[in-house]
Design a protein around this motif. Structure first.
Motif, PDB file in Angstrom:
ATOM      1  N   ARG A   1       0.843  -1.197   0.000  1.00 41.77           N
ATOM      2  CA  ARG A   1       0.000   0.000   0.000  1.00 41.77           C
ATOM      3  C   ARG A   1       0.880   1.249   0.000  1.00 41.77           C
ATOM      4  O   ARG A   1       1.740   1.421   0.854  1.00 41.77           O
ATOM      5  CB  ARG A   1      -0.939   0.011   1.216  1.00 41.77           C
ATOM      6  CG  ARG A   1      -1.810   1.268   1.317  1.00 41.77           C
ATOM      7  CD  ARG A   1      -2.829   1.219   2.437  1.00 41.77           C
ATOM      8  NE  ARG A   1      -3.999   0.409   2.115  1.00 41.77           N
ATOM      9  CZ  ARG A   1      -5.000   0.812   1.339  1.00 41.77           C
ATOM     10  NH1 ARG A   1      -4.986   2.018   0.784  1.00 41.77           N
ATOM     11  NH2 ARG A   1      -6.026   0.020   1.108  1.00 41.77           N
TER      12      ARG A   1
ATOM     13  N   GLU B   1      -0.488   4.533  -0.168  1.00 41.74           N
ATOM     14  CA  GLU B   1      -1.178   5.692   0.418  1.00 41.74           C
ATOM     15  C   GLU B   1      -2.571   5.261   0.853  1.00 41.74           C
ATOM     16  O   GLU B   1      -3.063   4.207   0.469  1.00 41.74           O
ATOM     17  CB  GLU B   1      -1.297   6.805  -0.627  1.00 41.74           C
ATOM     18  CG  GLU B   1      -2.176   6.385  -1.815  1.00 41.74           C
ATOM     19  CD  GLU B   1      -1.944   7.232  -3.049  1.00 41.74           C
ATOM     20  OE1 GLU B   1      -1.047   8.074  -3.044  1.00 41.74           O
ATOM     21  OE2 GLU B   1      -2.670   7.009  -4.028  1.00 41.74           O
TER      22      GLU B   1
ATOM     23  N   ARG C   1       7.745  -0.039  -1.539  1.00 37.55           N
ATOM     24  CA  ARG C   1       6.604   0.881  -1.671  1.00 37.55           C
ATOM     25  C   ARG C   1       7.033   2.193  -2.315  1.00 37.55           C
ATOM     26  O   ARG C   1       6.362   2.722  -3.203  1.00 37.55           O
ATOM     27  CB  ARG C   1       6.018   1.202  -0.294  1.00 37.55           C
ATOM     28  CG  ARG C   1       5.124   0.136   0.279  1.00 37.55           C
ATOM     29  CD  ARG C   1       4.842   0.492   1.733  1.00 37.55           C
ATOM     30  NE  ARG C   1       3.946  -0.459   2.379  1.00 37.55           N
ATOM     31  CZ  ARG C   1       3.789  -0.558   3.694  1.00 37.55           C
ATOM     32  NH1 ARG C   1       4.472   0.232   4.516  1.00 37.55           N
ATOM     33  NH2 ARG C   1       2.962  -1.439   4.199  1.00 37.55           N
ATOM     34  N   THR C   2       8.146   2.762  -1.842  1.00 40.78           N
ATOM     35  CA  THR C   2       8.623   4.041  -2.373  1.00 40.78           C
ATOM     36  C   THR C   2       8.908   3.940  -3.867  1.00 40.78           C
ATOM     37  O   THR C   2       8.500   4.799  -4.664  1.00 40.78           O
ATOM     38  CB  THR C   2       9.905   4.457  -1.618  1.00 40.78           C
ATOM     39  OG1 THR C   2       9.625   4.434  -0.218  1.00 40.78           O
ATOM     40  CG2 THR C   2      10.372   5.842  -2.034  1.00 40.78           C
TER      41      THR C   2
ATOM     42  N   MET D   1       5.617   3.215  -5.913  1.00 35.15           N
ATOM     43  CA  MET D   1       4.725   4.374  -5.911  1.00 35.15           C
ATOM     44  C   MET D   1       5.179   5.406  -6.939  1.00 35.15           C
ATOM     45  O   MET D   1       4.368   5.960  -7.685  1.00 35.15           O
ATOM     46  CB  MET D   1       4.681   5.005  -4.525  1.00 35.15           C
ATOM     47  CG  MET D   1       3.728   6.198  -4.452  1.00 35.15           C
ATOM     48  SD  MET D   1       3.576   6.761  -2.724  1.00 35.15           S
ATOM     49  CE  MET D   1       2.485   8.177  -2.946  1.00 35.15           C
TER      50      MET D   1
ATOM     51  N   GLU E   1      -4.127   2.237  -5.277  1.00 37.14           N
ATOM     52  CA  GLU E   1      -3.456   2.785  -4.088  1.00 37.14           C
ATOM     53  C   GLU E   1      -2.251   1.950  -3.677  1.00 37.14           C
ATOM     54  O   GLU E   1      -1.653   2.205  -2.626  1.00 37.14           O
ATOM     55  CB  GLU E   1      -4.455   2.843  -2.923  1.00 37.14           C
ATOM     56  CG  GLU E   1      -5.601   3.805  -3.149  1.00 37.14           C
ATOM     57  CD  GLU E   1      -6.512   3.903  -1.932  1.00 37.14           C
ATOM     58  OE1 GLU E   1      -6.876   2.852  -1.365  1.00 37.14           O
ATOM     59  OE2 GLU E   1      -6.846   5.043  -1.550  1.00 37.14           O
TER      60      GLU E   1
END
Lengths: 407, 407
Positions: free
Chosen positions: B213, B215, B302-303, B306, B330
């Motif tokens: 996830r 955000e 995630r970083t 994203m 998301e």
């Protein structure tokens, strides 16, 4: 609460706990001498070689590939190594005839899934490898006895049809079988192939113990005989299942299937749907160790297991009462004992554990028809010579008492 | 030659080659920008941590255990780590509620095997994870559409019965699903649970992407909601399937199932019969890395993902013609594109590869009824921002041409 049994598929009713697995828990009790487990001696594992293999695999350009998804058919260099190894035992094949599995147990599961519809018949020996029965059971077959004489193809076919299906394959372990330690003779191998041809079914050859020959000349595998008959592996009906579990180490879960391409292609599709592929890094580690250490490793384990087999055969001859018989395996991990008349292996085990602190596997579980109550399986792979002498002395005392009670 | 197709079980006819797997081969052509593979970026794997994990595992007293057979339910310290991890997301359970699989694909295969008899019905979303359809297909089910409204329990039941079986489970991916990237809302999760209760069937929750996830607030998993309703995991009907493939690395093949014990016990028996256990050494390595690096690792991926999602959404908004729509996930790895009317995803792919050197997966394969011809799946996990901009520009040009031709 959900009524789980109502929603399970019918095949789930045949998934039951394994006697062998429950018995393995006995290994943890230090005062019991166990001949129960069919597992390799962990002190023989090439741990240093594996340490180096994982380090090198994770040490550079290969690391990303080792940790990533990979193809369902298996790691190409491992399949190439196996191609050469197969060639040395008369099995000329291409890498596309080789499929990597997560241990040879997975090969048996996949072959059950590929061939068996409910009520089909699988031909197996009496006794046979318990794990094969468990793998096949999920696909709801019947069993018929694969003898090596006496039965006509028509008698197999008519029994199978009366049960609502067809004969789908013959399964057997060719060398130093689990549980008997026995080897199928060349004549019997040829007879199985002829029977399979008459029934137009495949032969599943379980070769898990093939590398563990202590003495005597190696016999051609059934697949090698089939290739000799048929001219090329593409014309054969034999599906050869091998494993690194008894030679290098079982904890990596790497085995293999060698067969004609139509079978391999279906197995690859099946694996893609079932678990994508066997562990990439483990296949690379097995390839690394096999390329460098395979021959030395099998020589080491043969020497150790042969000495243990000799110790067990010697102890049996001194401690067992008249009326007991046992096999004299030329390799592998097992001796199969037929007890004197009236002695029950399961009863014996109860007393063996509580009174004599010795463990084995009663033979009944290895029979598809649950006969063989007067048999038991002994494994010598994990006990040293001293423990073997003491354990067989304990077992002999107990069998004598049970024999007297039965008389 | 043996007529293999005559001797295969009927289920074998449903084992067919995967579009996705064939497309993965495109990744090897260096001039193609591929959004096809649904695989993690291997440059993000914690290779150093794994190197240390294997070295320590093989460095002393643990080495023999790491290379040996082990129990079918899985490595105890890994199950204990998972117990804690589950507790943190509202899933209170014991280690005996946790079963280790060879990747979460294996969980889907085993659950198909456990529940589906031929002609039973599985409820899946339209579209759904292609690998789930492939796993379930081996057990010869029918499919019905799991929507989140409109259908009565009775309508599901009567269609299933008219097809000769029963509704056996609902399968869905709760967060950032493959292929759509979409997340099931809390209200929809509750509605699926209620439907399952009315049909008295289990819910299979695929949580493979849950940790990714980027955000927004995390939603309670379906299993956590079920525990909240039922009071204890033993009273739940939800079977939660997790994986380390998207967080740590897929090449080790380690996933897990969390569920009530009657389900776990059957899965353990099934595994014992099917492949004995997942690789011992890999379970130990995963436990080692998870205990030390899990949180840092998921923050890192995630970083990265994203930023790639942002780049792809931005590029789509600039390059796609009017009439195309896409999801705004998301988290996870995927964006799902609905093409303008009359544009076919499979036709588009032909030209995408030959003319524009860009790849994706046409959406049709993800539909149990083979609808969705005007959809496609894009993965941003393995492409950097520059490649994403260029690849989406190429795709946009092509979609515009196809849209004009369709008009």
């Amino acid at each position: 609460m959900l009524a789980w049994n109502h929603v399970f598929a019918s095949r789930a009713s045949r998934m039951r706990a394994s006697e062998i697995r429950e018995l393995l828990k006995l290994l943890d009790q230090p005062d019991i001498i166990s001949f129960a487990g069919g597992i390799p001696d962990p002190k023989l594992f090439p741990a240093e070689a594996f340490k180096q293999a994982y380090a090198e695999t994770l040490n550079g350009g290969e690391a990303m590939a080792a940790l990533q998804y990979s193809v369902s058919e298996g790691y190409a260099p491992l399949r190439q190594w196996l191609q050469q190894e197969m060639g040395r035992i008369g099995i000329e094949c291409e890498p596309d005839n080789i499929f990597i599995t997560s241990g040879s147990q997975q090969a048996l599961d996949y072959l059950g899934k590929l061939f068996l519809s409910p009520d089909d018949t699988a031909l197996v020996t009496w006794p046979t490898y318990l794990g094969a029965l468990q793998a096949f059971n999920a696909y709801e077959p019947h069993y018929d006895q694969l003898g090596f004489a006496n039965r006509t193809p028509e008698s197999y076919r008519s029994l199978a049809q009366s049960r609502g299906g067809d004969v789908k394959f013959a399964y057997l372990s060719s060398d130093f079988a689990n549980p008997t330690g026995q080897t199928v003779s060349l004549e019997e191998r040829e007879r199985v192939l002829s029977l399979a041809r008459e029934l137009d079914i495949p032969v599943i050859e379980d070769a898990a113990y093939q590398h563990l020959r202590f003495e005597g000349a190696p016999l051609s595998s059934i697949l090698a005989l089939d290739i000799a008959r048929s001219g090329t592996i593409e014309e054969t009906r034999t599906i050869y299942c091998g494993s690194f579990s008894k030679t290098l180490a079982p904890g990596l879960r790497v085995g293999y299937v060698v067969a004609a391409k139509p079978v391999i292609q279906k197995l690859v599709l099946m694996k893609q749907a079932a678990d994508l592929h066997s562990s990439t890094i483990n296949q690379m580690a097995i390839a690394h160790v096999a390329e460098r250490h395979f021959q030395a490793q099998i020589e080491k384990i043969r020497t150790t297991y042969m000495a243990r087999r000799d110790a067990m055969l010697d102890a049996l001859s001194r401690h067992m009462p008249v009326g007991a018989r046992w096999t004299k395996p030329e390799g592998g991990m097992f001796i199969w004992v037929t007890l004197p008349d009236g002695v029950d292996g399961a009863d014996l085990l109860q007393n063996a554990i509580s009174m004599e602190k010795v463990a084995f596997v009663p033979g009944q579980a290895f029979f598809a028809d649950k006969s063989g109550t007067n048999t038991l399986r002994l494994s010598y792979s994990c006990a040293n010579e001293t423990a073997i002498e003491e354990g067989i002395a304990r077992l002999g005392r107990l069998v004598k008492r049970h024999t007297q009670n039965a008389a």
